[in-house]
Scaffold this active site. Structure first.
Site, PDB file in Angstrom:
ATOM      1  N   SER A  51      -6.524   5.792 -10.732  1.00 43.66           N
ATOM      2  CA  SER A  51      -5.108   5.646 -11.023  1.00 43.66           C
ATOM      3  C   SER A  51      -4.289   6.005  -9.774  1.00 43.66           C
ATOM      4  O   SER A  51      -4.628   5.583  -8.673  1.00 43.66           O
ATOM      5  CB  SER A  51      -4.741   6.519 -12.227  1.00 43.66           C
ATOM      6  N   ASP A 170      -6.231   0.688 -15.792  1.00 39.06           N
ATOM      7  CA  ASP A 170      -6.256   2.004 -15.155  1.00 39.06           C
ATOM      8  C   ASP A 170      -7.650   2.631 -15.171  1.00 39.06           C
ATOM      9  O   ASP A 170      -8.281   2.773 -16.226  1.00 39.06           O
ATOM     10  CB  ASP A 170      -5.274   2.926 -15.883  1.00 39.06           C
TER      11      ASP A 170
END
Length: 322
Positions: A51, A170
């Site tokens: 992320s 993500d």
């Protein structure tokens, strides 16, 4: 592209957890390591990130100016705070902002610097499996991988980006802390848990559990940090997180330096590195001996601290000892 579950060489690896806007904390950590123990950064054969942590890892590997990167995150946070809906406002496109920033900050040979060393965690949409990618044919591919790792459905949009024709979301959804639990790993997270460098309010084992391949301590402070990750606080608060990252990195270096000084041996992964840190901290970087530092009160140390700086090494060590 490769999937990796273990360190085949035993060399040092740095792992940056997902962090959102609190990536500024990880920027502070990198800055401290650059200032005090650049040997750790140079010796890291692998730098992993998930992320927003993948952005910090990229900045480290590609030599991005950390001050510019910090200011960029702060400005993005300001834009997100311009409306009551914050980053959820349909006209606010966080990924587009990040992409423009990467195109501006990354050097022309970023993909060459990153290939083989930068490992970005992605979550494959088709089977929800975690994948680490580490080879990039161009800067465009590198940026595509970063966009995939940072894409939170609904928060960042509705159509997931793709890397080499495969859609990902993500990387923190399946591995918030890439290679967590691996030996010879230095973990860096803005959330309190069983990490090498992280904020600490109470004993690390207190209310701590593993989730999404990371360690997380249940506390009001940590829940507040999670909120700040998605809904950025005021710029001064982000600056405080940056300073906290610097301080916590100094604490990590200091603790490992003390360990080497007491045992005079290098029996674990950090042995040779902490020896280097000890020499740098105690012989080159610090202008005061530890005994002298502990004798100073906080007001004296504050007067020695340069105006505008968030932390000095003497003040950081004094806080450790008080």
């Amino acid at each position: 592209m490769a999937e990796e579950d273990a360190d085949p060489t035993g060399s040092v690896t740095l792992s940056f957890s997902g962090s959102g806007y609190l990536v500024v904390y990880q920027i502070g950590v990198i800055q401290a390591l650059q200032d005090l123990a650049p040997e750790i950064l140079k010796s890291a054969s692998r730098v992993c990130g998930a992320s927003a942590g993948s952005l910090a890892a990229t900045a480290l590997v590609c030599g991005v100016n950390l001050e510019d990167f910090q200011n960029f995150v702060t400005e993005a946070g300001k834009k997100a705070r311009e409306s009551t809906c914050g980053p959820l406002l349909p006209t606010f496109n966080l990924l587009h902002i990040v992409q423009k920033g990467l195109n501006r900050f990354l050097p022309a040979n970023a993909h060459q610097l990153a290939s083989g060393r930068l490992h970005i965690a992605l979550t494959r949409l088709s089977d929800w499996k975690n994948v680490l990618v580490s080879d990039y044919r161009s800067n465009e591919e590198l940026i595509q991988a970063l966009m995939c790792s940072c894409f939170v459905p609904f928060y960042c949009g509705f159509v997931p980006p793709s890397f080499r024709g495969v859609r990902y979301v993500d990387g923190g959804f399946t591995s918030m802390q890439p290679l967590f639990g691996l030996k010879s790993l230095i973990t860096i997270s803005p959330y309190t848990g069983e990490h090498d460098i992280c904020p600490r309010e109470c004993p690390v084992s207190y209310n701590c559990f593993e989730v999404l391949n990371t360690s997380f301590q249940v506390s009001i402070e940590n829940l507040s940090r999670l909120t700040y990750s998605l809904f950025p606080p005021e710029p001064m608060v982000l600056k405080d997180f940056h300073c906290q990252g610097y301080k916590d990195a100094v604490l990590f270096l200091h603790n490992n330096t003390v360990a080497v000084g007491l045992h005079q041996k290098k029996s674990d992964m950090m042995g040779s590195l902490t020896h280097i840190i000890a020499v740098r901290l105690l012989s080159e970087t610090l202008t005061l001996k530890k005994s002298e530092i502990t004798g100073l009160n906080k007001k004296q140390i504050h007067r020695q601290q340069p105006e505008g700086s968030c932390v000095s090494i003497p003040s950081a060590l004094t806080e450790v000892n008080t």
